[in-house]
Design an enzyme around this catalytic site. Structure first.
Site, mmCIF file in Angstrom:
data_model
loop_
_atom_site.group_PDB
_atom_site.id
_atom_site.type_symbol
_atom_site.label_atom_id
_atom_site.label_comp_id
_atom_site.label_asym_id
_atom_site.label_seq_id
_atom_site.Cartn_x
_atom_site.Cartn_y
_atom_site.Cartn_z
ATOM 1 N N ILE A 142 22.811 -14.789 39.549
ATOM 2 C CA ILE A 142 24.127 -14.151 39.619
ATOM 3 C C ILE A 142 24.977 -14.438 38.381
ATOM 4 O O ILE A 142 25.903 -13.709 38.074
ATOM 5 C CB ILE A 142 24.885 -14.600 40.892
ATOM 6 C CG1 ILE A 142 26.016 -13.614 41.232
ATOM 7 C CG2 ILE A 142 25.418 -16.008 40.733
ATOM 8 C CD1 ILE A 142 25.529 -12.294 41.707
ATOM 9 N N HIS B 222 10.172 -15.711 29.643
ATOM 10 C CA HIS B 222 11.362 -16.523 29.411
ATOM 11 C C HIS B 222 11.909 -16.320 27.991
ATOM 12 O O HIS B 222 11.153 -16.348 27.010
ATOM 13 C CB HIS B 222 11.026 -18.003 29.620
ATOM 14 C CG HIS B 222 12.212 -18.866 29.882
ATOM 15 N ND1 HIS B 222 13.133 -19.178 28.907
ATOM 16 C CD2 HIS B 222 12.638 -19.476 31.018
ATOM 17 C CE1 HIS B 222 14.066 -19.957 29.422
ATOM 18 N NE2 HIS B 222 13.803 -20.148 30.693
ATOM 19 N N GLU C 94 11.280 -22.641 39.463
ATOM 20 C CA GLU C 94 10.681 -21.992 38.295
ATOM 21 C C GLU C 94 9.319 -22.600 37.957
ATOM 22 O O GLU C 94 8.399 -21.882 37.540
ATOM 23 C CB GLU C 94 11.613 -22.104 37.085
ATOM 24 C CG GLU C 94 11.113 -21.394 35.849
ATOM 25 C CD GLU C 94 12.134 -21.413 34.723
ATOM 26 O OE1 GLU C 94 12.958 -20.484 34.655
ATOM 27 O OE2 GLU C 94 12.113 -22.377 33.919
#
Length: 305
Positions: A143, A164, A234
């Site tokens: 977010i 990434h 992750e």
């Protein structure tokens, strides 16, 4: 549904139902993985053609974040899910046609690491309890981000990972995988394909459910053994993608960071993490959990909409 890939001179053809969609090869960057999955960069797809293909399928996407209506799957049905421990702080937002927003209250945590590790379980439950008959695809996005450019149906696939932005051009020995053999997320030195961002991933409901369920189980095993992996969910996501290759990869255009320096390979920034102020963690904790798992952001609720 993706039926397969075959190589052609100068391009990779993805068979999509009865229509063919061309992903072009571009210079200076890899646009296909060693296992023949396309890597989506600016210049590798025709947005008008691919939009026309997917609009015939009448699909619905669920997304566990809410940000900019100007760029995200414009012209398609989208249901946003915003997970927060302070739903009363979410301002009322007027949604466009075929767009809806659901705000869900979740447990508060003092540490952003705990918020991060709860993501997989929240997603697993959302898919099981609500989305089976509602959506075709789901994406989970942090977010603390801003949309700057198109994020459209070129990103859809059975299982989608995002390379990434800090490590897309780094050698494999610099990837920050979990290196402790006792962890369920362990990846030995010398192994690994790409380093994937935990801030964005998605795919079909079935495949994302299997991903979230597996990562949640592995996180719980590590927790039972008093192991907290180096990058929370992750790290487990990267282990999962090592064993279960994504059918499509998105370039760092789809997960940049505002504090990153420019890179010659990046022609368009579509979606980017904003700079964080970890001292403000408590004030912005409401924007953690599932859709926004890095809660310490400088953005205000108003700027998210």
């Amino acid at each position: 549904k993706t039926f397969g890939l075959r190589s052609l001179p100068g391009c990779v053809k993805l068979h999509l139902l009865k229509s063919d969609f061309i992903f072009k090869l571009i210079r200076n960057v890899a646009s296909v993985t060693p296992w023949s999955a396309p890597i989506i960069w600016e210049g590798t797809f025709d947005p008008i053609l691919i939009d026309s293909i997917y609009k015939q399928q009448n699909l619905t996407r669920a997304t566990t974040v809410f940000s900019a209506e100007q760029h995200y799957f414009v012209g398609f049905r989208v249901h946003y899910y915003l997970f927060t421990d302070q739903p009363e702080s979410v301002p009322e937002v007027k949604m466009g046609e075929n767009r809806s927003l659901t705000v869900r209250k979740v447990q508060s945590f003092k540490r952003w690491q705990d918020i991060s590790m709860s993501r997989m379980e929240q997603l697993e439950k959302l898919i099981e309890n609500e989305l089976a008959s509602e959506a075709d695809y789901i994406f989970c996005l942090d977010i603390d981000t801003e949309f700057y450019g198109r994020w459209g149906v070129e990103t859809l696939g059975r299982l989608v990972g995002v390379i990434h932005p800090w490590l897309f051009d780094a050698p494999r020995d610099r990837f920050t995988y979990e290196r402790r053999p006792e962890s369920q997320a362990y990846i030995p030195a010398g192994e690994g394909d790409y380093y994937y961002a935990g801030a964005a991933f998605g795919g079909s409901l079935e495949d994302v459910h299997h991903l979230t369920k597996t990562c949640r189980e592995k996180l719980h095993i590590d927790a039972a053994n008093s192991i907290e992996v180096v990058w929370q969910e992750e790290s487990h996501l990267n282990k999962y993608f090592l064993l279960n290759k994504p059918s499509k990869l998105l370039s760092p255009e789809y997960m940049w960071r505002d504090i990153n320096e420019s890179a010659a390979q990046i022609k368009v920034i579509r979606f980017s993490n904003v700079a964080k102020n970890y001292a403000e963690c408590v004030a912005f904790r409401a924007w953690g959990a599932v859709g926004g798992l890095v809660p310490c952001s400088r953005v205000s609720p108003q700027s998210l909409y």
